[in-house]
Design a protein around this motif. Sequence first.
Motif, PDB file in Angstrom:
ATOM      1  N   PHE A 191      59.068  24.067  45.576  1.00 12.39           N
ATOM      2  CA  PHE A 191      58.095  23.162  46.215  1.00 12.39           C
ATOM      3  C   PHE A 191      58.027  23.423  47.728  1.00 12.39           C
ATOM      4  CE2 PHE A 191      56.173  18.900  46.878  1.00 12.39           C
ATOM      5  CZ  PHE A 191      55.263  18.948  45.837  1.00 12.39           C
ATOM      6  N   PHE A 192      56.826  23.343  48.294  1.00 14.11           N
ATOM      7  CA  PHE A 192      56.626  23.703  49.708  1.00 14.11           C
ATOM      8  C   PHE A 192      57.616  23.041  50.654  1.00 14.11           C
ATOM      9  CE2 PHE A 192      54.989  22.130  53.739  1.00 14.11           C
ATOM     10  CZ  PHE A 192      54.926  23.331  54.435  1.00 14.11           C
ATOM     11  N   ASP A 193      57.770  21.724  50.525  1.00  9.76           N
ATOM     12  CA  ASP A 193      58.570  20.992  51.503  1.00  9.76           C
ATOM     13  C   ASP A 193      59.981  21.592  51.598  1.00  9.76           C
ATOM     14  OD1 ASP A 193      56.366  19.557  50.554  1.00  9.76           O
ATOM     15  OD2 ASP A 193      57.168  17.640  51.228  1.00  9.76           O
ATOM     16  N   CYS A 226      52.374  26.952  52.367  1.00  5.42           N
ATOM     17  CA  CYS A 226      51.290  26.082  51.878  1.00  5.42           C
ATOM     18  C   CYS A 226      50.340  26.822  50.946  1.00  5.42           C
ATOM     19  CB  CYS A 226      50.465  25.558  53.049  1.00  5.42           C
ATOM     20  SG  CYS A 226      51.301  24.274  53.928  1.00  5.42           S
ATOM     21  N   HIS A 229      51.788  27.261  47.588  1.00  5.96           N
ATOM     22  CA  HIS A 229      52.025  25.924  47.025  1.00  5.96           C
ATOM     23  C   HIS A 229      50.784  25.414  46.287  1.00  5.96           C
ATOM     24  CE1 HIS A 229      53.629  21.811  46.883  1.00  5.96           C
ATOM     25  NE2 HIS A 229      52.505  21.371  47.415  1.00  5.96           N
ATOM     26  N   ARG A 427      51.141  13.157  36.884  1.00  3.50           N
ATOM     27  CA  ARG A 427      51.685  14.511  37.005  1.00  3.50           C
ATOM     28  C   ARG A 427      52.215  15.057  35.683  1.00  3.50           C
ATOM     29  NH1 ARG A 427      53.883  15.571  42.885  1.00  3.50           N
ATOM     30  NH2 ARG A 427      52.819  13.930  44.004  1.00  3.50           N
ATOM     31  N   LYS A 560      42.386  14.791  49.014  1.00  2.00           N
ATOM     32  CA  LYS A 560      43.532  15.077  49.894  1.00  2.00           C
ATOM     33  C   LYS A 560      43.504  14.173  51.131  1.00  2.00           C
ATOM     34  CE  LYS A 560      46.743  17.578  52.111  1.00  2.00           C
ATOM     35  NZ  LYS A 560      48.153  17.638  51.743  1.00  2.00           N
ATOM     36  N   GLY A 564      46.680  12.050  50.672  1.00  2.00           N
ATOM     37  CA  GLY A 564      47.773  12.804  51.299  1.00  2.00           C
ATOM     38  C   GLY A 564      48.415  13.920  50.503  1.00  2.00           C
ATOM     39  N   SER A 565      48.670  13.709  49.212  1.00  2.00           N
ATOM     40  CA  SER A 565      49.400  14.759  48.491  1.00  2.00           C
ATOM     41  C   SER A 565      48.461  15.852  47.988  1.00  2.00           C
ATOM     42  CB  SER A 565      50.143  14.131  47.309  1.00  2.00           C
ATOM     43  OG  SER A 565      50.448  15.114  46.355  1.00  2.00           O
ATOM     44  N   SER A 566      48.813  17.106  48.299  1.00  2.00           N
ATOM     45  CA  SER A 566      47.990  18.224  47.809  1.00  2.00           C
ATOM     46  C   SER A 566      48.082  18.317  46.293  1.00  2.00           C
ATOM     47  CB  SER A 566      48.486  19.550  48.391  1.00  2.00           C
ATOM     48  OG  SER A 566      48.301  19.581  49.759  1.00  2.00           O
ATOM     49  N   THR A 567      49.287  18.098  45.775  1.00  2.00           N
ATOM     50  CA  THR A 567      49.483  18.232  44.333  1.00  2.00           C
ATOM     51  C   THR A 567      48.601  17.235  43.575  1.00  2.00           C
ATOM     52  OG1 THR A 567      51.728  18.931  44.794  1.00  2.00           O
ATOM     53  CG2 THR A 567      51.255  18.290  42.533  1.00  2.00           C
ATOM     54  N   LEU A 602      43.971  21.619  50.563  1.00  2.00           N
ATOM     55  CA  LEU A 602      44.687  21.815  51.836  1.00  2.00           C
ATOM     56  C   LEU A 602      43.897  21.234  53.009  1.00  2.00           C
ATOM     57  CD1 LEU A 602      45.936  25.491  51.429  1.00  2.00           C
ATOM     58  CD2 LEU A 602      47.363  23.470  51.687  1.00  2.00           C
ATOM     59  N   ASP A 609      50.344  12.458  54.544  1.00  2.00           N
ATOM     60  CA  ASP A 609      50.859  13.609  53.789  1.00  2.00           C
ATOM     61  C   ASP A 609      52.319  13.858  54.162  1.00  2.00           C
ATOM     62  OD1 ASP A 609      51.350  16.041  52.618  1.00  2.00           O
ATOM     63  OD2 ASP A 609      50.004  17.179  53.916  1.00  2.00           O
ATOM     64  N   SER A 610      53.193  13.929  53.163  1.00  2.00           N
ATOM     65  CA  SER A 610      54.606  14.163  53.477  1.00  2.00           C
ATOM     66  C   SER A 610      54.776  15.507  54.189  1.00  2.00           C
ATOM     67  CB  SER A 610      55.452  14.106  52.208  1.00  2.00           C
ATOM     68  OG  SER A 610      55.162  15.217  51.395  1.00  2.00           O
ATOM     69  N   GLY A 611      53.962  16.494  53.802  1.00  2.00           N
ATOM     70  CA  GLY A 611      54.045  17.810  54.440  1.00  2.00           C
ATOM     71  C   GLY A 611      53.818  17.720  55.943  1.00  2.00           C
ATOM     72  N   TRP A 630      49.187  21.769  62.814  1.00  2.00           N
ATOM     73  CA  TRP A 630      49.297  21.751  61.341  1.00  2.00           C
ATOM     74  C   TRP A 630      47.949  21.471  60.678  1.00  2.00           C
ATOM     75  CZ3 TRP A 630      52.360  22.115  56.978  1.00  2.00           C
ATOM     76  CH2 TRP A 630      52.043  21.307  55.895  1.00  2.00           C
TER      77      TRP A 630
HETATM   78  O1  LIG Z   1      52.314  16.649  47.131  1.00  2.00           O
HETATM   79  C1  LIG Z   1      52.305  17.707  47.732  1.00  2.00           C
HETATM   80  O2  LIG Z   1      51.700  18.696  47.347  1.00  2.00           O
HETATM   81  C2  LIG Z   1      53.047  17.875  49.000  1.00  2.00           C
HETATM   82  O3  LIG Z   1      53.773  16.797  49.375  1.00  2.00           O
HETATM   83  C3  LIG Z   1      52.015  18.285  50.010  1.00  2.00           C
HETATM   84  O4  LIG Z   1      51.381  17.231  50.546  1.00  2.00           O
HETATM   85  C4  LIG Z   1      52.448  19.425  50.813  1.00  2.00           C
HETATM   86  O5  LIG Z   1      53.670  19.149  51.357  1.00  2.00           O
HETATM   87  C5  LIG Z   1      51.643  19.918  51.965  1.00  2.00           C
HETATM   88  O6  LIG Z   1      50.668  19.107  52.395  1.00  2.00           O
HETATM   89  C6  LIG Z   1      51.203  21.317  51.809  1.00  2.00           C
HETATM   90  O7  LIG Z   1      50.130  21.465  51.021  1.00  2.00           O
END
Ligand SMILES: O=C(O)[C@H](O)[C@@H](O)[C@H](O)[C@H](O)CO
Length: 656
Positions: A191-193, A226, A229, A427, A560, A564-567, A602, A609-611, A630
């Motif tokens: 996972f990216f983070d 990213c 991801h 999910r 997004k 906030g979450s990309s996923t 993105l 967004d946590s990222g 960012w």
């Molecule tokens: O749920 C998610 O996909 C993450 O938490 C994201 O939000 C990423 O960290 C980031 O933004 C990069 O795409």
Amino acid sequence: MPFPATPLARFGLFLVLFGAFTSVTLVTVSAADDPALDSIEASSTPKSREFGDFDVIPDLIPESGPVADATIDWTPAWFVTVGIVSVLTLIIGLKLNAFLALIISAILVSVLVGFDAGAGMGERMNAVVSAFGNSAAGVGIVIAMAAIIGKCMLDSGSADRIVRTAVDVTGEKKASLGLMISGFILAIPVFFDTVFYLLVPLARSLHRRTGKNYLRYLMAIATGGCITHTLVPPTPGPLLVAAILNVDIGMMMIVGAIVAIPSAIVGLAFSIYADHKSPIPMRPLGAHDDRHQPLDDEKLPGLFTSLLPVLLPVVLIGAGTLATTLADGEDRAAVLTTDVEDFDLLAQRFASATEKSPAGRLLASDQITEKQRQRLTRPAQNDVEQQAVVSIINRALLDPDYYSPEAFADVGIPPVAEKLMKTDQVRMKPVDRRRMNRALLDAAYPELIAAQRWDSPMRRTANSLGLWSNPNFALLLAALAAMLTFKIVRTLSWRELGVDVEESLMSGGVIILITAAGGAFGAMLSQTGIGDTIQQYFSGQSAAGIAILLLAWCVAAVLKVAQGSSTVAMIVGAGMIAAIMGGDEPPFHMVYVATAVGSGSLMGSWMNDSGFWVFAKMGGLTESEALRTWTPLLATLSIGGLITTIILSQIMPIAG
Ligand SMILES: O=C(O)[C@H](O)[C@@H](O)[C@H](O)[C@H](O)CO
């Protein structure tokens, strides 16, 4: 109009431009209305596209059909706007601590939701508290371990050793390219983070060595991390998008990587530009960040020891991801013809099923067509017909609403189904959804259908890796390795080591608070019902050709920005676009629709967004610095991905 001088004004301008861009795109795609699609919308086809084994995540699929603007409830959009204004005013305008600002804004949005729904205020406060808890559960241990790893790798000289070796091979000039490539590769299985935490010490160490380009190094890691991801499975987002759009995972990996490469190059160029234009100093992350003086070359730990804290979690998590992906590919929850004891009896059961029986629920599944429903009620005469019947059952088993308390009142709920019912349904992978429903079906008709044989050697391998490949555990092991190396290299006593570890945890603690508060804020924005508003808005659109790619990108981008979450943006966005397309095949391979969705997810990353927080806080940047580095970096990657997708879809359509 002069370019706004303050960060707040610039971000405001960004949001306005983004809104304008979104509207323009929507106008474009609406203009491409295809009458053929309208007839599909009006017909009685099921909500999902008709797919093979990997099917659409059904609860995310809206009814496709034009929605008059007047019928859309815009209240959630107002609540989200209040949330955005609140966070920006508190953090950037009033310089309030980010944790406080995010929690206050989360409560504000939650209370607004409460007013609207008539829920008690205590209940709304609890909603914030539990969203905070969920979010902390996801990031807490991992960030704490990453903080320890980061400090130990820097102070033991491990990061220095890795950087020196890499620079000796590639030269200093290519250092950021090296970081970008590392992020690119590592974020495929991990996972990216997590990838970002693991590589940040290298960026800090590189900067200590070169004395420049700190921002460039950070952004290079973010660029690589990213882009894969969101585009290359088996990381969860693109994996689920591929499943929802019925794109083969291998195809998604190849085309995702092909789309990701040019975007990553553009992202790296943007990183170099941003660093050149307004560099950001590397700030100490803790109060005593400089207690240990840099070591001479001969005192540095060996390369393998130095790499261990990065490689160990990557190998462990990667092995788990690989084994699970292979086991999922076996799809052992699918019903086989040999599992059915008596096809005639089965048909009778369906023919006489009441609406509130397990067989009736299967017949009512929104995953199958009326014709398929009728097929189930007639006996299968030969192998081909038996195969058809089980395929229909397997498709119907993807229904998220299969279970109902009345239908299963007399059936003991199997523990597997009970466990899966409690997990995050958004999910949930199709393979797990089918497993859950199949367990219910098996329990309802043990005399007719043999129980699923979920366990296979590959699944057992995946399960046996469960503990080791859990990111929390893998990072704990990595932290222990980093601590030991640090202790030995600096000949520290346990007590001295304890002091350093505690310091790293203090900075990590603040990051956990802020990241979890960001998650809680994002969750409250979701609870406004903004997802439904976006869904209603977009389900009124129709598009064909390139316009469908623009629409797919747009849907994911709006999702997004809103939550906030990309996923999540990818999963929900893919479901929505599948519904909008209503089973229509584009003139190019569906994989391009998938990469358009991934690229869109993105766009517009900000404080929900946590990222965003991981980048800002682990990198030591202020909020406004993160907003002007960012956020546009991800926007660049996003637009780069869209443009590459469009070009490839035209010159290499792979249709057919
Ligand atoms: O749920 C998610 O996909 C993450 O938490 C994201 O939000 C990423 O960290 C980031 O933004 C990069 O795409």
